[in-house]
Design a protein around this motif. Structure first.
Motif, PDB file in Angstrom:
ATOM      1  N   ALA A 214       0.885  -1.169   0.000  1.00 37.04           N
ATOM      2  CA  ALA A 214       0.000   0.000   0.000  1.00 37.04           C
ATOM      3  C   ALA A 214       0.919   1.214   0.000  1.00 37.04           C
ATOM      4  N   HIS A 215       0.525   2.282  -0.698  1.00 37.53           N
ATOM      5  CA  HIS A 215       1.367   3.481  -0.625  1.00 37.53           C
ATOM      6  C   HIS A 215       0.930   4.320   0.569  1.00 37.53           C
ATOM      7  N   TYR A 216       1.909   4.850   1.293  1.00 35.46           N
ATOM      8  CA  TYR A 216       1.565   5.664   2.470  1.00 35.46           C
ATOM      9  C   TYR A 216       1.780   7.147   2.204  1.00 35.46           C
ATOM     10  N   TYR A 226      -8.435   8.485   2.918  1.00 43.70           N
ATOM     11  CA  TYR A 226      -8.861   7.419   1.994  1.00 43.70           C
ATOM     12  C   TYR A 226      -7.707   7.056   1.062  1.00 43.70           C
ATOM     13  N   ASP A 227      -7.018   8.086   0.514  1.00 33.82           N
ATOM     14  CA  ASP A 227      -5.928   7.862  -0.454  1.00 33.82           C
ATOM     15  C   ASP A 227      -4.603   8.312   0.146  1.00 33.82           C
ATOM     16  N   ASN A 228      -3.860   7.446   0.787  1.00 35.91           N
ATOM     17  CA  ASN A 228      -4.125   6.056   1.037  1.00 35.91           C
ATOM     18  C   ASN A 228      -3.776   5.710   2.486  1.00 35.91           C
ATOM     19  N   GLY A 229      -4.244   6.598   3.415  1.00 36.32           N
ATOM     20  CA  GLY A 229      -4.129   6.237   4.828  1.00 36.32           C
ATOM     21  C   GLY A 229      -4.852   4.921   5.088  1.00 36.32           C
ATOM     22  N   ALA A 258       5.928   7.802  -2.681  1.00 38.89           N
ATOM     23  CA  ALA A 258       5.972   8.352  -4.055  1.00 38.89           C
ATOM     24  C   ALA A 258       5.087   7.636  -5.065  1.00 38.89           C
ATOM     25  N   GLU A 259       4.026   6.970  -4.567  1.00 38.20           N
ATOM     26  CA  GLU A 259       3.060   6.419  -5.540  1.00 38.20           C
ATOM     27  C   GLU A 259       2.485   7.557  -6.361  1.00 38.20           C
ATOM     28  N   GLU A 260       2.227   8.672  -5.678  1.00 45.39           N
ATOM     29  CA  GLU A 260       1.615   9.816  -6.365  1.00 45.39           C
ATOM     30  C   GLU A 260       2.583  10.450  -7.373  1.00 45.39           C
ATOM     31  N   TRP A 261       3.856  10.106  -7.298  1.00 48.75           N
ATOM     32  CA  TRP A 261       4.866  10.615  -8.236  1.00 48.75           C
ATOM     33  C   TRP A 261       5.107   9.552  -9.307  1.00 48.75           C
ATOM     34  N   VAL A 287      -3.265  -2.551  -2.075  1.00 49.79           N
ATOM     35  CA  VAL A 287      -4.475  -1.947  -1.501  1.00 49.79           C
ATOM     36  C   VAL A 287      -4.325  -0.436  -1.599  1.00 49.79           C
ATOM     37  N   ASP A 288      -5.142   0.182  -2.437  1.00 46.94           N
ATOM     38  CA  ASP A 288      -5.001   1.632  -2.635  1.00 46.94           C
ATOM     39  C   ASP A 288      -6.361   2.316  -2.662  1.00 46.94           C
ATOM     40  N   GLY A 289      -6.732   2.904  -1.510  1.00 45.58           N
ATOM     41  CA  GLY A 289      -7.926   3.740  -1.486  1.00 45.58           C
ATOM     42  C   GLY A 289      -9.166   2.986  -1.053  1.00 45.58           C
TER      43      GLY A 289
HETATM   44 ZN    ZN Z   1      -3.557   6.306  -4.064  1.00 46.87          ZN
END
Ligand code: ZN
Length: 400
Positions: A214-216, A226-229, A258-261, A287-289
């Motif tokens: 999961a990306h933190y 939600y995205d992505n706590g 850095a998933e968002e990057w 698991v994302d979101g």
């Molecule tokens: Zn996400």
């Protein structure tokens, strides 16, 4: 519900309260944008929680060219009807030279995250025809920033606006009106942005090996509950459960930065792994979101794995949640970390309770709906890890 359908099992209120408390503790560190103090503090908090159940954390530093969003991101329509548009700078946007004025022209569709999303793009030019920047109108919901596709001109401003404002611009332009805007953006490049992937290895009691991730990190404008706590807390709870009762397959858990990057953390992890390490993975679950609601998207590739994964979700839902609406898509989209593994030939799956009105928004804050979906997803992932067979490997991914 049909009379003989099983009754839904309500989520255990104690587990929901625990998930909500953990989500609140995580988001208390503020936005977890890659390369910032907020994500560094969240990493320390996660490491402390994992250490408390005897799980050592290996850190992988992920260094990317830096970028800061700035504080000014203004799009004011001057004509035909003066109005300020809610707007955010796209990740990697350049700045304007102060407040600049230009006219708007429709460019056409714009793919983001590959073609996972298709937005509408407009160019803004000054009187001499020079490009001052671009407006990116979302396909649904309010203005939300996203990373720019490769090849974008990072020397100029790129601003995200909402779907309805995009439709308004299209209407005016279609009617032959001159649309004039004032644009002011102060985002741009800075030195390297560094934060860590957090890797936890749980030896299994039997054969096989799976990676669950999961990306933190979050976007810059939100604490990202939600995205992505949500996925981060789900991964933490899986770690705690497997620390108490080891899984049969060995599990590598990775909290990616850095998933968002454009998947910087997971791409780094895959690039570092040897061919043997990647081959040893039976599959990856991302698991994302886990937003509010009962609308689950579950995407996986290759196809036979996608079908098996979908069935596992349906079986879990039949026992626990008859009202679940499930959407599967094949091939999976390339908008989150499983894509990094799939690109390297590792079968991968992804789950999300999509919540587009909270995506990359300042009001993406903890709530009970998120916490309940975290509690529901944890045993789903356990089931998938315990029961799905290793899919046959495809040859190297095809061109399309
Ligand atoms: Zn996400």
């Amino acid at each position: 519900m049909t009379p003989d359908a099983p009754a839904p099992t309500p989520a255990d209120p104690d587990l929901v309260a625990t998930a909500l408390a953990d989500l609140e503790a995580l988001v208390a560190h503020g936005p977890r944008f890659h390369g910032t103090a907020g994500i560094a503090a969240a990493a320390d908090w996660l490491e402390g929680r994992l250490a408390a159940v005897g799980l050592p954390v290996a850190r992988e530093a992920v260094s990317l060219p830096g970028w800061q969003p700035g504080t000014v991101h203004r799009v004011g329509v001057l004509a035909p009807v003066p109005r300020l548009l809610p707007a955010w700078p796209m990740l990697w946007s350049g700045a304007t030279a102060g407040a600049v004025t230009g006219t708007v022209e429709a460019v056409g569709p714009q793919g983001l995250w590959g073609d996972s999303m298709v937005w509408q793009k407009f160019v803004v030019r000054d009187d001499a025809g020079l490009v001052l920047g671009y407006l990116h109108a979302r396909d649904g919901g309010p203005a939300a920033p996203q990373p720019l596709p490769a090849g974008s001109d990072r020397e100029v401003a790129h601003v995200a606006i909402g779907r309805l404002d995009g439709l308004q611009l299209t209407e005016w332009l279609g009617d032959g009106r001159r649309v004039e805007v004032e644009l002011e953006v102060d985002s741009g490049p800075v030195d390297a942005a560094v934060s860590d992937n957090l890797v936890v290895d749980l030896p299994g009691t039997g054969e096989g090996r799976v990676l669950v991730c999961a990306h933190y990190d979050s976007f810059f404008n939100t604490v990202g509950a939600y995205d992505n706590g949500s996925g981060t807390v789900a991964l933490l709870h899986l770690a705690e459960r497997w620390a108490a009762a080891p899984p049969e397959r060995s599990v590598r858990l990775v909290f990616f930065t850095a998933e968002e990057w454009h998947l910087g953390g997971s791409r780094h992890h895959v690039a570092q792994a040897s061919a043997d390490e990647l081959d040893a993975l039976d599959f990856v679950v991302n698991v994302d979101g886990l937003g509010r609601g009962s609308f689950l998207e579950a995407f996986a590739s290759p196809e036979a794995f996608s079908t098996a994964f979908r069935q596992a979700v349906l079986d879990h839902a039949a026992e626990t949640r008859p009202g679940l609406e499930l959407v599967t898509r094949f091939p999976a989209t390339s908008g989150t970390d499983d894509a990094s593994f799939l690109h390297a030939g590792v079968p991968s799956a992804f789950v999300t309770f999509n919540d587009l009105h909270r995506l990359h928004q300042p009001d993406d804050e903890p709530n009970e709906g998120i916490a309940a979906n975290v509690v529901w997803t944890v045993p789903l992932v356990e089931r998938v890890v315990a029961t799905l067979r290793r899919p046959p490997r495809s040859p190297a991914p095809d061109f399309l």
